[in-house]
Design a protein around this motif. Structure first.
Motif, PDB file in Angstrom:
ATOM      1  N   SER A 147      36.510  36.749  41.629  1.00  0.00           N
ATOM      2  CA  SER A 147      36.131  37.796  41.886  1.00  0.00           C
ATOM      3  C   SER A 147      37.338  38.902  41.883  1.00  0.00           C
ATOM      4  O   SER A 147      38.272  38.416  42.187  1.00  0.00           O
ATOM      5  CB  SER A 147      35.288  37.731  43.074  1.00  0.00           C
ATOM      6  OG  SER A 147      36.290  37.722  44.245  1.00  0.00           O
ATOM      7  N   GLY A 171      37.638  41.352  44.438  1.00  0.00           N
ATOM      8  CA  GLY A 171      38.223  41.768  45.694  1.00  0.00           C
ATOM      9  C   GLY A 171      39.054  41.207  46.397  1.00  0.00           C
ATOM     10  O   GLY A 171      38.813  39.793  46.716  1.00  0.00           O
ATOM     11  N   THR A 204      34.501  41.375  50.771  1.00  0.00           N
ATOM     12  CA  THR A 204      34.579  40.441  49.587  1.00  0.00           C
ATOM     13  C   THR A 204      33.736  41.056  48.456  1.00  0.00           C
ATOM     14  O   THR A 204      32.632  41.878  48.748  1.00  0.00           O
ATOM     15  CB  THR A 204      33.828  39.238  50.029  1.00  0.00           C
ATOM     16  OG1 THR A 204      34.548  38.701  51.000  1.00  0.00           O
ATOM     17  CG2 THR A 204      33.884  38.119  48.770  1.00  0.00           C
ATOM     18  N   ASP A 205      34.247  41.040  47.176  1.00  0.00           N
ATOM     19  CA  ASP A 205      33.483  41.340  46.127  1.00  0.00           C
ATOM     20  C   ASP A 205      32.823  40.221  45.458  1.00  0.00           C
ATOM     21  O   ASP A 205      32.870  39.104  45.877  1.00  0.00           O
ATOM     22  CB  ASP A 205      34.383  41.890  45.203  1.00  0.00           C
ATOM     23  CG  ASP A 205      34.000  42.917  44.149  1.00  0.00           C
ATOM     24  OD1 ASP A 205      32.635  43.007  44.162  1.00  0.00           O
ATOM     25  OD2 ASP A 205      34.814  43.592  43.569  1.00  0.00           O
ATOM     26  N   THR A 206      31.896  40.864  44.564  1.00  0.00           N
ATOM     27  CA  THR A 206      31.055  39.700  43.865  1.00  0.00           C
ATOM     28  C   THR A 206      31.779  38.649  43.422  1.00  0.00           C
ATOM     29  O   THR A 206      32.507  38.654  42.496  1.00  0.00           O
ATOM     30  CB  THR A 206      30.098  40.301  42.793  1.00  0.00           C
ATOM     31  OG1 THR A 206      29.472  41.435  43.361  1.00  0.00           O
ATOM     32  CG2 THR A 206      28.974  39.388  42.315  1.00  0.00           C
ATOM     33  N   GLN A 207      31.224  37.295  43.753  1.00  0.00           N
ATOM     34  CA  GLN A 207      31.872  36.100  43.022  1.00  0.00           C
ATOM     35  C   GLN A 207      30.954  35.642  41.888  1.00  0.00           C
ATOM     36  O   GLN A 207      29.811  35.554  41.710  1.00  0.00           O
ATOM     37  CB  GLN A 207      31.960  35.126  43.855  1.00  0.00           C
ATOM     38  CG  GLN A 207      33.102  35.106  45.016  1.00  0.00           C
ATOM     39  CD  GLN A 207      33.594  33.607  45.517  1.00  0.00           C
ATOM     40  OE1 GLN A 207      34.203  32.950  44.754  1.00  0.00           O
ATOM     41  NE2 GLN A 207      32.881  33.401  46.900  1.00  0.00           N
ATOM     42  N   PHE A 258      30.525  32.680  38.988  1.00  0.00           N
ATOM     43  CA  PHE A 258      30.906  31.163  39.212  1.00  0.00           C
ATOM     44  C   PHE A 258      30.549  30.716  37.543  1.00  0.00           C
ATOM     45  O   PHE A 258      30.034  31.263  36.544  1.00  0.00           O
ATOM     46  CB  PHE A 258      29.431  30.562  39.641  1.00  0.00           C
ATOM     47  CG  PHE A 258      29.632  30.344  41.163  1.00  0.00           C
ATOM     48  CD1 PHE A 258      29.309  31.575  41.779  1.00  0.00           C
ATOM     49  CD2 PHE A 258      30.263  29.186  41.750  1.00  0.00           C
ATOM     50  CE1 PHE A 258      29.596  31.573  43.308  1.00  0.00           C
ATOM     51  CE2 PHE A 258      30.371  29.486  43.350  1.00  0.00           C
ATOM     52  CZ  PHE A 258      29.956  30.414  43.873  1.00  0.00           C
TER      53      PHE A 258
END
Lengths: 111, 115
Positions: free
Chosen positions: B94, B96, B101-104, B106
């Motif tokens: 991510s 962030g 937290t920013d988008t993870q 996968f």
């Protein structure tokens, strides 16, 4: 550390019905709550997320609600379709450094 | 963009063998992490990195080593594989690293079996 509990572990609904999955978290400092959808043989994919300064967020047929006081958040899927069948995970984190996941809910939408 | 890539897709090891699971991302993300997924237990964080040269332990770090020499790559090393490490491993990244937290994103996962 953070502990996330997710219920139910399995959920079966008829096509067109609504589905609700609930999660609770333990650390009041958590401020980011994403939901992931995982299809068989694939990695989790973010479907919606909510931050602690927002109580509800909606994206077409999917919505998430957050109750900071009770420390729980829920995923709502309306007008379910067979392609919604998958495993759904909730998660909670304080920073980008340590995300904790629920155990997952296997959703089956019967045509 | 290829996103997050992982190799190999499948691996079988014997107890005591060592190996490295590869993870790469082409999104210039600062944050990268490794999870393992076991039936009925969701995903558990093994190690993470907030930038090149910086790594830290997650929930289940024992038996695993990581390093982050470049922004793009974050390999996971098993020094002496044990049957308890049989699992599906996911890498995520991510952008962030701030307060929120920013988008993870996968990767597709590596299915590891230790005999």
């Amino acid at each position: 550390g953070e502990n996330v509990e997710q219920h139910p572990s399995t959920l079966s609904v008829q096509e067109g019905d609504s589905a609700v999955i609930k999660c609770t978290y333990s650390d009041s400092a958590s401020n980011y709550f994403p939901w992931y959808k995982q299809e068989l043989g694939k990695g989790p994919q973010l479907i919606i997320d909510i931050r602690s300064n927002v109580g509800e967020k909606k994206d077409q047929r999917i919505a998430v609600t957050l109750n900071k006081t009770a420390k729980h958040f829920s995923l709502h899927i309306t007008e379910t379709q067979p392609e919604d069948s998958a495993v759904y995970f909730c998660a909670a984190s304080i920073l980008a450094r340590d995300m904790r996941f629920g155990a997952g809910t296997r959703l089956t939408v019967k045509p | 963009n290829a996103g997050v890539t992982q190799t190999p897709k499948f691996q079988v090891l014997k107890t005591g063998q060592s190996m490295t699971l590869q993870c790469a991302q082409d999104m210039n993300h600062e944050y990268m992490s490794w999870y393992r997924q076991d039936p009925g237990m969701g995903l558990r964080l093994i190690h993470y990195s907030v930038g090149a040269g910086i790594t830290d332990q997650g929930e289940v770090p024992n038996g695993y080593n990581v390093s982050r020499s470049t922004t793009e790559d974050f390999p996971l090393r098993l020094l002496s594989a044990a049957p308890s490490q049989t699992s599906v491993y996911f890498c995520a990244s991510s952008s962030g690293t701030g307060v929120l937290t920013d988008t993870q994103y996968f990767g597709p996962g590596t299915r590891l079996t230790v005999l």
